[in-house]
Structure formats: structure tokens, C-alpha cells
Design a protein around this motif. Structure first.
Motif, PDB file in Angstrom:
ATOM      1  N   TYR A 130       0.845  -1.199   0.000  1.00  0.00           N
ATOM      2  CA  TYR A 130       0.000   0.000   0.000  1.00  0.00           C
ATOM      3  C   TYR A 130       0.882   1.250   0.000  1.00  0.00           C
ATOM      4  N   GLU A 131       1.925   1.200  -0.862  1.00  0.00           N
ATOM      5  CA  GLU A 131       2.920   2.284  -0.933  1.00  0.00           C
ATOM      6  C   GLU A 131       3.514   2.533   0.452  1.00  0.00           C
ATOM      7  N   ASP A 132       3.744   1.440   1.169  1.00  0.00           N
ATOM      8  CA  ASP A 132       4.201   1.512   2.559  1.00  0.00           C
ATOM      9  C   ASP A 132       5.711   1.652   2.643  1.00  0.00           C
ATOM     10  N   ARG A 133       6.134   2.289   3.703  1.00  0.00           N
ATOM     11  CA  ARG A 133       7.558   2.446   4.021  1.00  0.00           C
ATOM     12  C   ARG A 133       7.725   2.250   5.522  1.00  0.00           C
ATOM     13  N   GLN A 134       8.812   1.588   5.899  1.00  0.00           N
ATOM     14  CA  GLN A 134       9.104   1.337   7.307  1.00  0.00           C
ATOM     15  C   GLN A 134      10.400   2.074   7.673  1.00  0.00           C
ATOM     16  N   ARG A 135      10.337   3.392   7.644  1.00  0.00           N
ATOM     17  CA  ARG A 135      11.540   4.210   7.832  1.00  0.00           C
ATOM     18  C   ARG A 135      11.425   5.193   8.994  1.00  0.00           C
ATOM     19  N   GLY A 136      10.384   5.080   9.801  1.00  0.00           N
ATOM     20  CA  GLY A 136      10.295   5.912  10.995  1.00  0.00           C
ATOM     21  C   GLY A 136       9.578   7.226  10.797  1.00  0.00           C
ATOM     22  N   LEU A 137       9.474   7.965  11.894  1.00  0.00           N
ATOM     23  CA  LEU A 137       8.838   9.287  11.926  1.00  0.00           C
ATOM     24  C   LEU A 137       9.771  10.262  12.635  1.00  0.00           C
ATOM     25  N   HIS A 191      13.244  11.359  16.869  1.00  0.00           N
ATOM     26  CA  HIS A 191      13.156  10.325  15.837  1.00  0.00           C
ATOM     27  C   HIS A 191      12.605   9.035  16.436  1.00  0.00           C
ATOM     28  N   LEU A 192      11.567   8.499  15.782  1.00  0.00           N
ATOM     29  CA  LEU A 192      10.940   7.233  16.179  1.00  0.00           C
ATOM     30  C   LEU A 192      11.170   6.253  15.031  1.00  0.00           C
ATOM     31  N   PRO A 193      12.253   5.472  15.064  1.00  0.00           N
ATOM     32  CA  PRO A 193      12.687   4.703  13.895  1.00  0.00           C
ATOM     33  C   PRO A 193      11.758   3.562  13.499  1.00  0.00           C
ATOM     34  N   ASP A 194      10.874   3.135  14.394  1.00  0.00           N
ATOM     35  CA  ASP A 194      10.021   1.996  14.088  1.00  0.00           C
ATOM     36  C   ASP A 194       8.637   2.382  13.580  1.00  0.00           C
ATOM     37  N   ASP A 195       8.363   3.679  13.428  1.00  0.00           N
ATOM     38  CA  ASP A 195       7.093   4.111  12.867  1.00  0.00           C
ATOM     39  C   ASP A 195       7.106   3.911  11.353  1.00  0.00           C
ATOM     40  N   GLN A 196       5.927   3.999  10.738  1.00  0.00           N
ATOM     41  CA  GLN A 196       5.780   3.642   9.333  1.00  0.00           C
ATOM     42  C   GLN A 196       4.912   4.667   8.605  1.00  0.00           C
ATOM     43  N   THR A 197       4.827   4.521   7.295  1.00  0.00           N
ATOM     44  CA  THR A 197       3.921   5.330   6.488  1.00  0.00           C
ATOM     45  C   THR A 197       3.220   4.427   5.473  1.00  0.00           C
ATOM     46  N   GLY A 198       2.144   4.939   4.901  1.00  0.00           N
ATOM     47  CA  GLY A 198       1.437   4.192   3.871  1.00  0.00           C
ATOM     48  C   GLY A 198       0.106   4.834   3.556  1.00  0.00           C
ATOM     49  N   ASP A 199      -0.444   4.478   2.408  1.00  0.00           N
ATOM     50  CA  ASP A 199      -1.732   5.008   1.957  1.00  0.00           C
ATOM     51  C   ASP A 199      -2.845   4.176   2.593  1.00  0.00           C
ATOM     52  N   CYS A 200      -3.562   4.763   3.525  1.00  0.00           N
ATOM     53  CA  CYS A 200      -4.625   4.065   4.251  1.00  0.00           C
ATOM     54  C   CYS A 200      -5.733   3.591   3.318  1.00  0.00           C
ATOM     55  N   TYR A 201      -6.047   4.378   2.307  1.00  0.00           N
ATOM     56  CA  TYR A 201      -7.088   3.995   1.346  1.00  0.00           C
ATOM     57  C   TYR A 201      -6.688   2.722   0.603  1.00  0.00           C
ATOM     58  N   LEU A 202      -5.439   2.673   0.126  1.00  0.00           N
ATOM     59  CA  LEU A 202      -4.969   1.471  -0.568  1.00  0.00           C
ATOM     60  C   LEU A 202      -4.961   0.270   0.377  1.00  0.00           C
ATOM     61  N   PHE A 203      -4.461   0.474   1.586  1.00  0.00           N
ATOM     62  CA  PHE A 203      -4.398  -0.607   2.570  1.00  0.00           C
ATOM     63  C   PHE A 203      -5.793  -1.190   2.814  1.00  0.00           C
ATOM     64  N   THR A 204      -6.762  -0.324   3.080  1.00  0.00           N
ATOM     65  CA  THR A 204      -8.101  -0.785   3.430  1.00  0.00           C
ATOM     66  C   THR A 204      -8.752  -1.527   2.271  1.00  0.00           C
ATOM     67  N   SER A 292      10.107   9.557   4.537  1.00  0.00           N
ATOM     68  CA  SER A 292       9.149   8.872   5.391  1.00  0.00           C
ATOM     69  C   SER A 292       8.115   9.894   5.857  1.00  0.00           C
ATOM     70  N   THR A 293       7.935  10.065   7.166  1.00  0.00           N
ATOM     71  CA  THR A 293       6.996  11.057   7.706  1.00  0.00           C
ATOM     72  C   THR A 293       7.723  12.023   8.616  1.00  0.00           C
ATOM     73  N   VAL A 294       7.431  13.298   8.462  1.00  0.00           N
ATOM     74  CA  VAL A 294       7.854  14.300   9.431  1.00  0.00           C
ATOM     75  C   VAL A 294       6.610  14.974   9.988  1.00  0.00           C
ATOM     76  N   MET A 295       6.686  15.343  11.243  1.00  0.00           N
ATOM     77  CA  MET A 295       5.590  16.061  11.902  1.00  0.00           C
ATOM     78  C   MET A 295       6.117  17.400  12.380  1.00  0.00           C
ATOM     79  N   ASP A 296       5.577  18.475  11.831  1.00  0.00           N
ATOM     80  CA  ASP A 296       5.948  19.815  12.274  1.00  0.00           C
ATOM     81  C   ASP A 296       5.158  20.105  13.554  1.00  0.00           C
ATOM     82  N   GLU A 297       5.840  20.064  14.689  1.00  0.00           N
ATOM     83  CA  GLU A 297       5.170  20.172  15.979  1.00  0.00           C
ATOM     84  C   GLU A 297       4.497  21.533  16.165  1.00  0.00           C
ATOM     85  N   THR A 298       5.040  22.569  15.593  1.00  0.00           N
ATOM     86  CA  THR A 298       4.474  23.909  15.768  1.00  0.00           C
ATOM     87  C   THR A 298       3.086  24.018  15.151  1.00  0.00           C
ATOM     88  N   PHE A 299       2.932  23.493  13.941  1.00  0.00           N
ATOM     89  CA  PHE A 299       1.661  23.615  13.221  1.00  0.00           C
ATOM     90  C   PHE A 299       0.836  22.328  13.271  1.00  0.00           C
TER      91      PHE A 299
END
Length: 419
Positions: A130-137, A191-204, A292-299
Motif C-alpha cells: 500500500y505504498e508503505d515504508r518502514q523508515r520511521g517518523l 526520531h521514532l525509527p520503528d514508525d511507518q507510512t502508507g496510503d490508508c485507502y490502498l491498505f483498506t 518517510s513522515t515528518v511532523m511539524d510540531e508547531t503547526f
């Protein structure tokens, strides 16, 4: 046992998968023409087990007042004469203290960490992609105060055995190389190295196909769920646009719409829709895009990488069930992705989407039995339905099958709101 699951979002479909694997005869019903057409369609794409944190946190009331006057604030409230909204906000404020935060954080991480193991095993068993990646957040901090505040989260992560590392400004580009193109913007990151990403629509959708073809799950789409019909202490049937549907057990996975269906059964769910927005941006420069995924904590904006797309999700808006697309919200999340990854994608060609996240006052999902004998719940996951879906579905299946659950289910069912 014959089980009827109401709702075909990611939580409903994963519930179907785990129940069918345990030998139950499962049918999924939804008003939409196919799976994952509502909240699961365009979410931020982050499968962020270690990032699971309550929205109700110390300091949020003060920040909420400040955000009211900011153009690009992470939280917006549309004033309405809505007693349900007022009640939800008061309950949420009651959780904005250090003691409740730590209790709620532990419950969320408990489910999320179980979900990590479950999705890894599911991927191995089914082979779905599902266009998944296991590269963390990578959680990004623009201010030193944010670095100091994350210490309490790191303590919970440590207690739960979640791998994490606090990075300084010079180390973040080692995790996300494109951040080296915007020096000086961030003072550090978690850094959370065990987090993942992916398209939830494709997965479901791909999991639904697997359930149908390999596990015998029946899906009934374009069916309006109208009400539950009760007899004594049990649900007798579900009244739908195609007549009454019967089963031995009924599971409500209707997200923000769950409270409407169960209230006549005497079950009160403190779930309120928190509106979120996303952009899906075509990648134009792989080296300038996230890996992978980044989260901008400010916004409070998440930026996730799919194969050739960037998914940008953010903004929490209390606006009841309004699904209108507001251009000023698009401007906020568009501003963030341009600021963090200015060379990564063409924001001008982005798909703009909005959905309703089913939020509870303590940010913890509601999983388990109710006072009605054969009525079960798997709902209220807020912004983390994709993250917690597999762990929630597996836990629910164990409880319904009378098995000893892998994780402690205490504090996760609706009874925690009885007081």
C-alpha cells in the motif's frame, strides 16, 4: 458466530479481518460504494505508533486561546450553538492535566504498540502492499521550549519500550536528507525509527479484497444503516435501506457517526467530529521530498511520502459535521509543506480533501463490549485510526471470541466514561 460490522473504514475492515481469521462468519455493511471512502480516504498517511499522544494535554487551554488569533493555528473552533460541542470541550479540558495525560498516553501507546506488531504480521501473512515504508517518523521542533516539553513523552516511550532518539539541529538531515536544504529552521527533533507510512485507502481496499477472496467476508455497500432494533438486553437486528439484517453480534465502527446509532440503546459515546484537511502533492524532486513522515510540531502538520506523492495532513477544526473545503485551511497546510520541503512537490497540482476524525475527550479509542449483550464498539480513534486499526481489530476479535487478549484491555471500553 455470525458478526455484522457496521462501517467499512480502516477500523471496520481490520476488525473483519481478525474476526474472520478466528473463524467467525463476517458481513460488513456501509452506505458508501466501496471501502475507506470517508475518514480513511485522505488521512495524513502516518502509521505513528510511538507518536501516539493525547490532544488533551497540560497547556492546551492556554495555547487554544492564543491559536484563536493566529492565521496558521493547528486548532480552529467554529462558534456554534451546539451543546454537544460544549460538553465535549468541557470533558476534554478535564483531561488537560498531568495526571490524566499520563494515564491516557499509556493507554494510547499500549494499543499503538500492539498495532505495530499486528500490522507487521498482517503484511507478512497477506502480502498486501500500500505504498508503505518502514523508515520511521521525525517530530520536528522549531523552538527550544518544544524540546523541553517532549521529555514527558520520552519517559512514557521508555517505559513502554519504544525506541526513540532526540536529535539536535545538525542531526535531523541525517534522518531526512531534504531537511539539509532548509538549514536553521528547526532546533531539533525526536526520531521514532520503528514508525511507518502508507496510503490508508490502498491498505483498506486491498485488505478488503483479501478478506473477501481468502476469508469469505461479505461486503454490502450502498446500504444505509438506519437504526438498531432491540429486544430485551440484546440487539435483534439492524434496520437498513435494504431491510433488516440479523447476526449473533454487532460491531459499530462508524467513526464520528457512532454516537447517533447507539444512543437509543442507552449507550452514550462522548465522540465528537474533529475536522481535518489534507493535500496530496505530486513529487517533482525525489531529493527534495521526505523519505518517510515528518511532523511539524508547531503547526501539528504531518508530511508523509508515498511512491510518487506527498500526503500533507493537519488542522483540527471543531465545526460539527460540516464537510465544506475551506481555502484558508488549504493555505495553512500548503504553507507548511512549502516551508519544510520547498523543492519536493508541486503544491499547485495538489488534491484537497477533508474528513471527520472521531475524537474522544481523552483521545483514547473505545474498544470492547457495552451494556447491551451483543453490541460491541471499535470507534473513537481520533487522528490515529490508521495507526491503531490493526491492534484494535485484533483486540476486539480476542474479546469477542472469549480469548485472553494479548494486551490489557482495561480502560479501553466505554465503561471508563460511566462516572
Amino acid at each position: 458466530m455470525k458478526v455484522l460490522i457496521l462501517g467499512s473504514g480502516v477500523v471496520g475492515v481490520t476488525s473483519a479481518y481478525y474476526l474472520a481469521r478466528q473463524g467467525h462468519e463476517v458481513t460488513v455493511v456501509d452506505r458508501q460504494p466501496s471501502p475507506a471512502m470517508e475518514t480513511s480516504y485522505g488521512n495524513a498517511g502516518q502509521v505513528s505508533f510511538g507518536f501516539s499522544s493525547p490532544w488533551a494535554a497540560p497547556g492546551i487551554p492556554r495555547k487554544a486561546v492564543k491559536w484563536m488569533f493566529q492565521e496558521h493555528a493547528p486548532l480552529k473552533i467554529q462558534p456554534k450553538m451546539d451543546p454537544t460541542m460544549a460538553r465535549f470541550m468541557m470533558q476534554m479540558l478535564g483531561n488537560c492535566n498531568p495526571e490524566r495525560y499520563m494515564v491516557n498516553k499509556e493507554r494510547m501507546v499500549r494499543v499503538a504498540e500492539h498495532s505495530r506488531a499486528c500490522i507487521n504480521a498482517l503484511r507478512d501473512e497477506t502480502g498486501i502492499r500500500y505504498e508503505d515504508r518502514q523508515r520511521g517518523l521525525l517530530q520536528l521542533f522549531r523552538h527550544e521550549s518544544q524540546v523541553e516539553a517532549v521529555a514527558k513523552d520520552m519517559r512514557v516511550l521508555e517505559q513502554c519500550g519504544v525506541r526513540h532518539r532526540l536529535l539536535n539541529a545538525d542531526e535531523i538531515a541525517g534522518v531526512e536528507p531534504a531537511l539539509g536544504r532548509v538549514p536553521g529552521k528547526f532546533v531539533g527533533g525526536l526520531h521514532l525509527p520503528d514508525d511507518q507510512t502508507g496510503d490508508c485507502y490502498l491498505f483498506t481496499n486491498r485488505l478488503a479484497d483479501y478478506c473477501r477472496e481468502r476469508l469469505g467476508v461479505e461486503f454490502r455497500f450502498n446500504v444505509e444503516i438506519q437504526r438498531l432494533k432491540r429486544s430485551a438486553d440484546r440487539i435483534e437486528s439492524v434496520v437498513t435501506s435494504e431491510g433488516e439484517l440479523t447476526a449473533d453480534a454487532y460491531v459499530v465502527c462508524l467513526g464520528s457517526y457512532s454516537p447517533f446509532l447507539v444512543k437509543d440503546m442507552g449507550v452514550r459515546l462522548p465522540i465528537y467530529p474533529v475536522k481535518g484537511y489534507s493535500l496530496t502533492v505530486p513529487v517533482t524532486d525525489d531529493g527534495g521530498a521526505p523519505q518517510s513522515t515528518v511532523m511539524d510540531e508547531t503547526f501539528k502538520v504531518a508530511i508523509s511520502r508515498f511512491d510518487d506523492r506527498i500526503r500533507v495532513g493537519g488542522t483540527a477544526e471543531l465545526a460539527s459535521y460540516d464537510l465544506s473545503l475551506l481555502e484558508k485551511r488549504r493555505a495553512t497546510i500548503g504553507m507548511v509543506v512549502r516551508d519544510v520541503f520547498p523543492e519536493g512537490g508541486d503544491v499547485g497540482r495538489a488534491e484537497f480533501w477533508t474528513g471527520l476524525r472521531p475524537m474522544t475527550p481523552d483521545s483514547t479509542p473505545i474498544i470492547g463490549a457495552t451494556r447491551v449483550d451483543n453490541l460491541w464498539l471499535n470507534t473513537g480513534h481520533g487522528t490515529l485510526g490508521w495507526t491503531m486499526s490493526c491492534g484494535s481489530g485484533q483486540l476486539l476479535a480476542d474479546l469477542m471470541s472469549g480469548r485472553d487478549p494479548v494486551i490489557d484491555p482495561r480502560g479501553l471500553d466505554v465503561s471508563r466514561y460511566a462516572a
